[in-house]
Design a protein around this motif. Structure first.
Motif, PDB file in Angstrom:
ATOM      1  N   LEU A 202       0.827  -1.215   0.000  1.00  0.00           N
ATOM      2  CA  LEU A 202       0.000   0.000   0.000  1.00  0.00           C
ATOM      3  C   LEU A 202       0.856   1.258   0.000  1.00  0.00           C
ATOM      4  CD1 LEU A 202      -2.871  -1.143   2.370  1.00  0.00           C
ATOM      5  CD2 LEU A 202      -2.885  -1.016  -0.130  1.00  0.00           C
ATOM      6  N   ASN A 203       2.001   1.222   0.646  1.00  0.00           N
ATOM      7  CA  ASN A 203       2.927   2.361   0.602  1.00  0.00           C
ATOM      8  C   ASN A 203       3.431   2.587  -0.817  1.00  0.00           C
ATOM      9  OD1 ASN A 203       2.719   3.001   3.322  1.00  0.00           O
ATOM     10  ND2 ASN A 203       4.488   1.773   3.899  1.00  0.00           N
TER      11      ASN A 203
ATOM     12  N   GLU B 244       0.684   4.353  -2.590  1.00  0.00           N
ATOM     13  CA  GLU B 244       0.620   5.746  -2.105  1.00  0.00           C
ATOM     14  C   GLU B 244       1.702   6.589  -2.783  1.00  0.00           C
ATOM     15  OE1 GLU B 244      -0.785   8.944  -0.125  1.00  0.00           O
ATOM     16  OE2 GLU B 244      -1.586   6.988   0.417  1.00  0.00           O
ATOM     17  N   ASN B 245       2.898   6.054  -2.858  1.00  0.00           N
ATOM     18  CA  ASN B 245       4.016   6.787  -3.471  1.00  0.00           C
ATOM     19  C   ASN B 245       3.829   7.002  -4.970  1.00  0.00           C
ATOM     20  OD1 ASN B 245       5.318   6.981  -1.004  1.00  0.00           O
ATOM     21  ND2 ASN B 245       6.515   5.121  -1.338  1.00  0.00           N
TER      22      ASN B 245
ATOM     23  N   ASP C 276       0.955   7.895  -6.316  1.00  0.00           N
ATOM     24  CA  ASP C 276      -0.266   8.696  -6.463  1.00  0.00           C
ATOM     25  C   ASP C 276      -1.526   7.851  -6.652  1.00  0.00           C
ATOM     26  OD1 ASP C 276       1.061  11.132  -6.103  1.00  0.00           O
ATOM     27  OD2 ASP C 276       1.568  11.258  -8.234  1.00  0.00           O
TER      28      ASP C 276
ATOM     29  N   GLY D 170      -2.859   6.535  -3.818  1.00  0.00           N
ATOM     30  CA  GLY D 170      -3.244   6.453  -2.415  1.00  0.00           C
ATOM     31  C   GLY D 170      -4.739   6.540  -2.185  1.00  0.00           C
ATOM     32  N   ASP D 171      -5.430   7.401  -2.942  1.00  0.00           N
ATOM     33  CA  ASP D 171      -6.884   7.516  -2.765  1.00  0.00           C
ATOM     34  C   ASP D 171      -7.567   6.184  -3.058  1.00  0.00           C
ATOM     35  OD1 ASP D 171      -6.677  10.178  -2.065  1.00  0.00           O
ATOM     36  OD2 ASP D 171      -7.184  10.917  -4.080  1.00  0.00           O
TER      37      ASP D 171
ATOM     38  N   ALA E 227      -6.145   3.142  -2.984  1.00  0.00           N
ATOM     39  CA  ALA E 227      -5.737   2.164  -1.976  1.00  0.00           C
ATOM     40  C   ALA E 227      -6.465   2.396  -0.659  1.00  0.00           C
ATOM     41  CB  ALA E 227      -4.223   2.215  -1.779  1.00  0.00           C
ATOM     42  N   ARG E 228      -6.631   3.643  -0.264  1.00  0.00           N
ATOM     43  CA  ARG E 228      -7.347   3.933   0.981  1.00  0.00           C
ATOM     44  C   ARG E 228      -8.818   3.533   0.887  1.00  0.00           C
ATOM     45  NH1 ARG E 228      -3.714   8.067   0.855  1.00  0.00           N
ATOM     46  NH2 ARG E 228      -5.110   9.497  -0.227  1.00  0.00           N
TER      47      ARG E 228
END
Length: 124
Positions: A24-25, A28-29, A31, A33-34, A36-37
């Motif tokens: 998940l990191n 996020e790295n 772009d 992240g939205d 994945a969250r």
């Protein structure tokens, strides 16, 4: 998924890390992240494409999964992108990262653990 999570889970000192958190990191790295969250939340899972996943993860990760599963690289990326939102959602039912080690996650969800190439495995 076992082959994908197997690419994560150890730091440079050989200590066990949470492979799902590392994955998940990476997203996020890149772009993503939205999206994945959204897989961690009670909201609807946002989808990503195989191309986005292939861009977000290091080349050797997708290549290794492709080799282990004996599947073309683009097909691996496309299939992982289809199942990843649901798998992450199921691994995080309370929206929290599971504290288990890589082996605990693999055993709980009956994911293949071998890194040997096999044509008998499911693709992801």
């Amino acid at each position: 998924m076992g082959a994908l999570l197997g690419c994560y889970g150890h730091d440079v000192a050989g200590e066990d890390n949470n492979p799902l958190e590392e994955l998940l990191n990476e997203l996020e790295n890149a772009d993503l992240g939205d999206q994945a969250r959204s897989w961690l939340s009670a909201d609807e899972n946002e989808l990503i494409s195989g191309a986005e996943l292939g861009w977000a993860l290091p080349d050797d990760v997708i290549d290794q999964v492709a080799w282990v599963t004996n599947t073309p690289v683009q097909e691996v990326a496309d299939q992982l992108a289809l199942v990843l939102p649901e798998v992450v959602d199921r691994l995080t039912p309370d929206g929290q990262m599971p504290p288990e080690s890589l082996m605990d996650l693999v055993e709980q969800h009956r994911l293949p653990t071998s890194t040997k190439r096999s044509s008998n495995w499911p693709v992801v």
